[in-house]
Design a protein around this motif. Structure first.
Motif, short mmCIF file in Angstrom:
data_model
loop_
_atom_site.label_atom_id
_atom_site.label_comp_id
_atom_site.label_asym_id
_atom_site.label_seq_id
_atom_site.Cartn_x
_atom_site.Cartn_y
_atom_site.Cartn_z
N ALA A 251 0.80 -1.13 0.10
CA ALA A 251 0.04 -0.02 -0.12
C ALA A 251 0.87 1.33 -0.08
O ALA A 251 0.54 2.34 -0.76
CB ALA A 251 -0.80 -0.14 1.24
N ALA A 252 1.99 1.23 0.80
CA ALA A 252 2.84 2.33 0.99
C ALA A 252 3.57 2.48 -0.61
O ALA A 252 3.59 3.79 -0.88
CB ALA A 252 3.83 2.05 1.66
N ALA A 253 3.81 1.60 -1.28
CA ALA A 253 4.65 1.78 -2.61
C ALA A 253 3.70 2.20 -3.49
O ALA A 253 4.00 3.00 -4.43
CB ALA A 253 5.18 0.22 -2.90
N ALA A 254 2.32 1.73 -3.45
CA ALA A 254 1.16 2.28 -4.50
C ALA A 254 0.69 3.62 -4.09
O ALA A 254 0.62 4.27 -5.24
CB ALA A 254 0.09 1.17 -4.49
N GLY A 255 0.77 3.92 -3.04
CA GLY A 255 0.41 5.41 -2.78
C GLY A 255 1.66 6.23 -3.03
O GLY A 255 1.28 7.38 -3.75
N ALA A 256 2.79 5.82 -2.73
CA ALA A 256 3.87 6.81 -3.24
C ALA A 256 3.88 6.92 -4.87
O ALA A 256 4.04 7.97 -5.47
CB ALA A 256 5.12 6.20 -2.73
N ALA A 257 3.40 5.74 -5.57
CA ALA A 257 3.65 6.01 -6.87
C ALA A 257 2.40 6.80 -7.58
O ALA A 257 2.67 7.57 -8.16
CB ALA A 257 3.61 4.55 -7.60
N SER A 258 1.44 6.73 -6.89
CA SER A 258 0.37 7.60 -7.30
C SER A 258 0.45 8.88 -7.05
O SER A 258 -0.12 9.82 -7.80
CB SER A 258 -1.10 6.94 -6.70
N LEU A 259 1.06 9.04 -5.77
CA LEU A 259 1.26 10.85 -5.57
C LEU A 259 2.44 11.11 -6.32
O LEU A 259 2.49 12.35 -6.58
CB LEU A 259 1.84 10.84 -3.80
N ALA A 260 3.44 10.56 -6.89
CA ALA A 260 4.42 11.01 -7.90
C ALA A 260 3.80 11.22 -9.13
O ALA A 260 4.20 12.16 -9.61
CB ALA A 260 5.48 9.79 -7.99
N GLY A 261 2.73 10.66 -9.58
CA GLY A 261 2.03 10.93 -10.66
C GLY A 261 2.86 10.61 -11.92
O GLY A 261 2.55 11.38 -13.01
N VAL A 262 3.79 9.84 -11.82
CA VAL A 262 4.66 9.32 -13.22
C VAL A 262 4.17 8.43 -13.89
O VAL A 262 3.74 7.25 -13.21
CB VAL A 262 5.99 9.81 -13.05
N GLY A 263 4.06 8.16 -15.22
CA GLY A 263 3.73 7.03 -16.05
C GLY A 263 4.80 6.21 -16.21
O GLY A 263 5.81 6.64 -16.20
N ALA A 264 4.40 4.96 -16.95
CA ALA A 264 5.47 4.28 -17.44
C ALA A 264 6.32 4.90 -18.69
O ALA A 264 7.54 4.45 -18.83
CB ALA A 264 4.67 2.92 -18.08
N GLU A 265 5.96 5.94 -19.24
CA GLU A 265 6.80 6.57 -20.40
C GLU A 265 7.70 7.55 -19.71
O GLU A 265 8.52 8.32 -20.42
CB GLU A 265 5.89 7.21 -21.41
N ALA A 266 7.80 7.62 -18.39
CA ALA A 266 8.81 8.66 -17.84
C ALA A 266 9.93 8.40 -18.26
O ALA A 266 10.71 7.32 -18.13
CB ALA A 266 8.52 8.74 -16.29
N THR A 267 11.00 9.66 -18.41
CA THR A 267 12.42 9.37 -18.58
C THR A 267 13.26 10.09 -17.59
O THR A 267 12.64 10.71 -16.55
CB THR A 267 12.79 10.01 -20.08
N GLY A 268 14.53 9.89 -17.63
CA GLY A 268 15.39 10.47 -16.76
C GLY A 268 15.14 10.10 -15.17
O GLY A 268 14.68 8.95 -14.87
N TRP A 269 15.24 10.82 -14.31
CA TRP A 269 15.19 10.64 -12.82
C TRP A 269 13.75 10.25 -12.31
O TRP A 269 13.56 9.67 -11.44
CB TRP A 269 15.89 11.70 -12.10
N ALA A 270 12.85 10.83 -13.16
CA ALA A 270 11.41 10.73 -12.82
C ALA A 270 11.15 9.02 -13.05
O ALA A 270 10.05 8.58 -12.32
CB ALA A 270 10.64 11.81 -13.60
N ARG A 271 11.90 8.37 -13.65
CA ARG A 271 11.55 6.93 -13.84
C ARG A 271 11.96 6.29 -12.66
O ARG A 271 11.24 5.20 -12.56
CB ARG A 271 12.53 6.48 -15.09
#
Length: 124
Positions: free
Chosen positions: A64-84
């Motif tokens: 749940a913590a990992a899923a919540g952090a990922a949704s808060l980050a709001g980046v998709g699978a196509e992210a590049t660079g450090w956002a990946r």
């Protein structure tokens, strides 16, 4: 492959984003953490009901913590660079995905052992 006349590929690789470890983000070291945790869990006293429930609780909380952090980050699978690094899409081998996968695995192992001990005749 590389273009003819290309003298140096390294500058492009260095500016691509996060540093590559062991051949990239999908190198062999990515699986070291789940492997080590699996060895650790295998060495614990799995006969303890308290430990089984702890595996379920810790695993679900980690997922749940990992899923919540990922949704808060709001980046998709196509992210590049450090956002990946904040991507949690399936099989991306990024930190949040690894944490979520490890958490769900712990929860499944804990639940499986609980079910097997509650209904041994059905489980075997």
């Amino acid at each position: 492959m590389f273009r003819q006349g290309c003298r140096c590929v390294a500058p492009r690789l260095r500016s691509a984003g996060p540093p590559a470890v062991a051949g990239g983000s999908t190198g062999p070291f990515v699986l070291a953490a789940p492997f080590a945790l699996g060895v650790l869990v295998g060495r614990l006293d799995l006969g303890s009901k308290r430990l089984r429930w702890a595996l379920v609780g810790i695993g679900a909380a980690t997922w749940a913590a990992a899923a919540g952090a990922a949704s808060l980050a709001g980046v998709g699978a196509e992210a590049t660079g450090w956002a990946r690094l904040a991507v949690a899409s399936p099989h991306s081998q990024m930190p949040l995905w690894m944490l979520g996968s490890i958490g769900s695995a712990l929860a499944v192992v804990g639940l499986s052992i609980l079910v097997a001990s509650a209904a041994p005749r059905i489980a075997w």
